[in-house]
Design an enzyme around this catalytic site. Structure first.
Site, PDB file in Angstrom:
ATOM      1  N   GLY A  18      -3.594   8.489  16.461  1.00 63.45           N
ATOM      2  CA  GLY A  18      -2.922   9.557  15.722  1.00 63.45           C
ATOM      3  C   GLY A  18      -1.424   9.403  15.558  1.00 63.45           C
ATOM      4  O   GLY A  18      -0.872   9.726  14.507  1.00 63.45           O
TER       5      GLY A  18
ATOM      6  N   ARG B 108     -10.396   0.408   8.129  1.00 60.07           N
ATOM      7  CA  ARG B 108      -9.640  -0.518   8.984  1.00 60.07           C
ATOM      8  C   ARG B 108      -8.995   0.223  10.145  1.00 60.07           C
ATOM      9  O   ARG B 108      -8.796  -0.339  11.225  1.00 60.07           O
ATOM     10  CB  ARG B 108      -8.655  -1.345   8.181  1.00 60.07           C
ATOM     11  CG  ARG B 108      -7.495  -0.633   7.499  1.00 60.07           C
ATOM     12  CD  ARG B 108      -6.325  -0.427   8.408  1.00 60.07           C
ATOM     13  NE  ARG B 108      -5.080  -0.220   7.703  1.00 60.07           N
ATOM     14  CZ  ARG B 108      -4.058   0.426   8.220  1.00 60.07           C
ATOM     15  NH1 ARG B 108      -4.144   1.002   9.415  1.00 60.07           N
ATOM     16  NH2 ARG B 108      -2.932   0.530   7.545  1.00 60.07           N
TER      17      ARG B 108
ATOM     18  N   LYS C  12       0.843  -1.197   0.000  1.00 59.62           N
ATOM     19  CA  LYS C  12       0.000   0.000   0.000  1.00 59.62           C
ATOM     20  C   LYS C  12       0.875   1.243   0.000  1.00 59.62           C
ATOM     21  O   LYS C  12       1.797   1.363   0.804  1.00 59.62           O
ATOM     22  CB  LYS C  12      -0.918   0.039   1.227  1.00 59.62           C
ATOM     23  CG  LYS C  12      -1.846   1.268   1.216  1.00 59.62           C
ATOM     24  CD  LYS C  12      -2.781   1.290   2.408  1.00 59.62           C
ATOM     25  CE  LYS C  12      -2.081   1.698   3.679  1.00 59.62           C
ATOM     26  NZ  LYS C  12      -3.007   1.849   4.809  1.00 59.62           N
TER      27      LYS C  12
ATOM     28  N   LYS D 214       5.406  12.228  16.706  1.00 63.20           N
ATOM     29  CA  LYS D 214       4.002  12.485  17.040  1.00 63.20           C
ATOM     30  C   LYS D 214       3.705  12.066  18.485  1.00 63.20           C
ATOM     31  O   LYS D 214       4.280  11.102  18.989  1.00 63.20           O
ATOM     32  CB  LYS D 214       3.073  11.751  16.075  1.00 63.20           C
ATOM     33  CG  LYS D 214       3.053  12.330  14.670  1.00 63.20           C
ATOM     34  CD  LYS D 214       1.991  11.652  13.822  1.00 63.20           C
ATOM     35  CE  LYS D 214       1.910  12.257  12.433  1.00 63.20           C
ATOM     36  NZ  LYS D 214       0.858  11.618  11.603  1.00 63.20           N
TER      37      LYS D 214
ATOM     38  N   SER E 159      -1.804   2.187  18.302  1.00 59.04           N
ATOM     39  CA  SER E 159      -2.022   1.684  16.942  1.00 59.04           C
ATOM     40  C   SER E 159      -1.208   2.478  15.932  1.00 59.04           C
ATOM     41  O   SER E 159      -1.383   3.686  15.794  1.00 59.04           O
ATOM     42  CB  SER E 159      -3.512   1.793  16.587  1.00 59.04           C
ATOM     43  OG  SER E 159      -3.742   1.477  15.236  1.00 59.04           O
TER      44      SER E 159
END
Length: 327
Positions: A225, A113, A69, A231, A297
């Site tokens: 996020g 997803r 991807k 981040k 995540s």
């Protein structure tokens, strides 16, 4: 052999959130059961155009498929070009002969997803009695997070915080039409999160938004996020009093929310538990109603692969209706 070409509109007609949630659960199990090989993510920070491009790939050892991807996020796409800020393309390749099985628009699959990831984490880690969710952020992912979570929990209250009060109000206006719950927008983020049973963060922040003392015992947090180095959405101190579950130890240590706590020595890499291990019953997630659980995540390419495979599977019964393009 034919290669299927799928547009976003075609995918949207056959892919539903329940299927995506099932596909994401399967992806986590495959990853933690060593049924997939995932190379490191290749990322490009395109500062000149306020964007980033990520290349994620994986080898599904069960169905013998390689998926790739190419996904991007550009802050000014809509403003400058009238197109979505997020773009993606997914390619599935048959490893037996190298033939592309499918080339498909990947933005919708990515969004769905990613939304399902938060819901799966809550399904296995949040208290079953959870009724109140705080959504931090108001973008497209914040919308899919709520859509997915509402399939798993019987929610009552949705608390919304965003940097723009106007966008927060628009979020509520839009989401009420799809998910009729009690919505409240907050200017003060502390007020927003301190009342919640489940907190889902979806911003691109590079500094902590949520302080440790604001989070009550028993809360589950899904951190969506933080998916690149630098981040951050949570104060690192919160990790010191929480049980931490990640999608991938290697990815999260490098680019997840937990990266800062690892770097500061508040958390050891060996203490991290993978979501797939919890789903498979190899390790325990929440142990009591007082636990604070954090799911970190970063997104795994196997999630894209299992979801893309689901699309192709459903299409077998709908090819005439969709008039699938073949090359």
């Amino acid at each position: 052999m034919d290669t299927i070409i799928l547009t976003k509109e075609q995918i949207s007609r056959v892919l539903n959130m329940d299927d995506v949630i099932e596909s994401v659960e399967e992806a986590y199990k495959m990853f933690s059961d060593n049924k997939v090989i995932l190379p490191p993510v290749l990322s490009f920070d395109i500062e000149k155009y306020h964007g980033e491009i990520d290349i994620k790939s994986g080898y599904d050892l069960v169905d013998e498929v390689v998926g790739v991807k190419i996904a991007s996020g550009y802050a000014n796409n809509y403003e400058n070009y009238g197109i979505s800020n997020g773009q993606a393309t997914i390619i599935l390749v048959d490893v037996k002969n190298g033939v592309p099985l499918a080339i498909m628009e990947g933005g919708l699959i990515t969004d769905m997803r990613t939304g399902a990831a938060g819901a799966v984490s809550a399904k296995y880690l949040a208290r079953k009695s959870s009724k109140k969710v705080a959504i931090i952020g108001t973008g497209i992912i914040a919308r899919w997070e709520l859509k997915a979570l509402a399939r798993v929990f019987e929610l009552e209250d949705v608390f919304v915080w965003g940097r723009s009060e106007e966008k927060a109000k628009q979020y509520v206006k839009d989401m009420k039409k799809e998910i009729p719950l009690n919505y409240t927008t907050f200017v003060d983020i502390e007020e927003c999160v301190s009342q919640a049973d489940i907190i889902i963060t979806t911003t691109s922040s590079k500094k902590a938004l949520i302080q440790s003392e604001w989070v009550k015992p028993g809360t589950h947090l899904a951190c969506i996020g933080a998916d690149m180095p630098g981040k951050q959405e949570l104060e690192t101190k919160l990790f010191g009093k929480s049980k931490i579950i990640v999608d991938s130890v290697n990815q999260c240590v490098e680019r997840g929310e937990v990266q800062h706590a690892i770097r500061n020595g508040l958390v050891l890499e060996r203490d991290l538990i993978e979501m797939g291990e919890v789903i498979l019953g190899y390790k325990q997630g929440r142990e009591s109603d007082e636990d604070i659980t954090i799911f970190d995540s970063t997104g795994l390419s196997i999630q894209d692969i299992t979801t893309a495979k689901k699309v192709i599977s459903v299409l077998k019964d709908n090819r005439d209706v969709l008039a699938v393009n073949l090359i």
